[in-house]
Design a protein around this motif. Sequence first.
Motif, short mmCIF file in Angstrom:
data_model
loop_
_atom_site.label_atom_id
_atom_site.label_comp_id
_atom_site.label_asym_id
_atom_site.label_seq_id
_atom_site.Cartn_x
_atom_site.Cartn_y
_atom_site.Cartn_z
N UNK A 76 -30.13 20.45 8.34
CA UNK A 76 -29.92 19.72 7.08
C UNK A 76 -30.74 20.33 5.97
N UNK A 77 -30.35 20.00 4.74
CA UNK A 77 -31.16 20.33 3.56
C UNK A 77 -32.36 19.40 3.58
N UNK A 78 -33.55 19.95 3.65
CA UNK A 78 -34.76 19.15 3.86
C UNK A 78 -34.96 18.05 2.82
N UNK A 79 -34.70 18.34 1.56
CA UNK A 79 -34.92 17.32 0.53
C UNK A 79 -33.91 16.17 0.61
N UNK A 80 -32.88 16.33 1.43
CA UNK A 80 -31.88 15.28 1.60
C UNK A 80 -32.00 14.58 2.97
N UNK A 81 -33.09 14.84 3.66
CA UNK A 81 -33.26 14.32 5.02
C UNK A 81 -33.13 12.80 5.09
N UNK A 82 -33.77 12.08 4.18
CA UNK A 82 -33.71 10.61 4.21
C UNK A 82 -32.30 10.10 3.94
N UNK A 95 -25.49 6.85 18.14
CA UNK A 95 -26.33 5.97 18.95
C UNK A 95 -27.81 6.16 18.63
N UNK A 96 -28.19 7.40 18.34
CA UNK A 96 -29.61 7.71 18.13
C UNK A 96 -29.71 8.99 17.33
N UNK A 97 -30.71 9.06 16.47
CA UNK A 97 -30.99 10.28 15.71
C UNK A 97 -32.48 10.55 15.81
N UNK A 98 -32.82 11.75 16.25
CA UNK A 98 -34.21 12.15 16.36
C UNK A 98 -34.47 13.32 15.42
N UNK A 99 -35.55 13.24 14.66
CA UNK A 99 -35.98 14.36 13.81
C UNK A 99 -36.79 15.32 14.66
N UNK A 100 -36.48 16.60 14.55
CA UNK A 100 -37.13 17.62 15.36
C UNK A 100 -37.87 18.63 14.51
N UNK A 101 -38.81 19.33 15.13
CA UNK A 101 -39.42 20.48 14.49
C UNK A 101 -38.83 21.71 15.15
N UNK A 102 -38.93 22.83 14.49
CA UNK A 102 -38.41 24.06 15.07
C UNK A 102 -37.16 24.55 14.37
N UNK A 103 -36.27 25.14 15.15
CA UNK A 103 -35.10 25.81 14.58
C UNK A 103 -33.99 24.86 14.16
N UNK A 104 -34.07 23.61 14.54
CA UNK A 104 -33.07 22.63 14.14
C UNK A 104 -33.78 21.41 13.58
N UNK A 105 -33.05 20.55 12.89
CA UNK A 105 -33.67 19.42 12.22
C UNK A 105 -33.44 18.08 12.90
N UNK A 106 -32.22 17.84 13.37
CA UNK A 106 -31.88 16.56 13.95
C UNK A 106 -31.17 16.73 15.29
N UNK A 107 -31.43 15.80 16.18
CA UNK A 107 -30.68 15.69 17.43
C UNK A 107 -29.98 14.35 17.37
N UNK A 108 -28.66 14.39 17.29
CA UNK A 108 -27.86 13.18 17.12
C UNK A 108 -27.12 12.90 18.42
N UNK A 109 -27.34 11.72 18.97
CA UNK A 109 -26.63 11.30 20.17
C UNK A 109 -25.46 10.43 19.74
N UNK A 110 -24.27 10.79 20.22
CA UNK A 110 -23.07 10.03 19.85
C UNK A 110 -22.31 9.60 21.10
N UNK A 128 -21.31 14.74 5.88
CA UNK A 128 -22.43 14.07 5.22
C UNK A 128 -23.12 15.06 4.28
N UNK A 129 -23.32 14.63 3.04
CA UNK A 129 -23.99 15.47 2.04
C UNK A 129 -25.40 15.81 2.51
N UNK A 130 -25.68 17.08 2.64
CA UNK A 130 -26.99 17.53 3.10
C UNK A 130 -26.94 18.13 4.50
N UNK A 131 -25.86 17.88 5.25
CA UNK A 131 -25.71 18.49 6.58
C UNK A 131 -25.16 19.89 6.36
N UNK A 132 -25.89 20.89 6.86
CA UNK A 132 -25.50 22.28 6.67
C UNK A 132 -24.70 22.84 7.85
N UNK A 133 -25.12 22.47 9.06
CA UNK A 133 -24.50 23.06 10.24
C UNK A 133 -24.70 22.14 11.43
N UNK A 134 -23.72 22.12 12.33
CA UNK A 134 -23.84 21.33 13.56
C UNK A 134 -23.41 22.16 14.76
#
Length: 152
Positions: A76-82, A95-110, A128-134
């Motif tokens: 995601x675009x960091x300034x749009x994280x919230x 179901x769940x969204x976890x913020x991660x450090x490293x090469x990816x930003x979010x882990x989304x469980x669906x 979603x505005x701010x999502x760059x890649x999944x």
Amino acid sequence: MSPRAADRTDTALLRQLIRSPAATIVALAEATGLARNTVRSRLDRYEREGVLRSLERRVDPAFLGYPLGAYIVTRVTQRKLDSVGAELAGIPEVIEVLGLSGVTDLLIRVAARDIDDLYRIAGRILDVDGVKRTSTGLVMREMVPYRVAQLL
């Protein structure tokens, strides 16, 4: 201030709660050898401090008609994280969204009804505005279920 750590009383009570989550205060007191007032005050404290998680964690989405599980790794675009988080919270199948450090930003469980439904959900997340890649990975089977008893 750091969170309070579990003591021996907490450990005994939590072990029994894991074994018998629907146990009454009286049953918990008998099984642990603790006074009923101690059990009641600890359970109240756990509630206040958020120690005990929601019952929702125990409900299998397949029972609700969503047998397909997946994790969607998201950049995601960091300034749009919230705002991204707020948008994701509005998608029922998330179901769940976890913020991660490293090469990816979010882990989304669906949870999805089938593969076409998953395709729709993944597309909605990508919109979603701010999502760059999944990148989506299907849950093939649960190898180790969610657990914490071994930490006590």
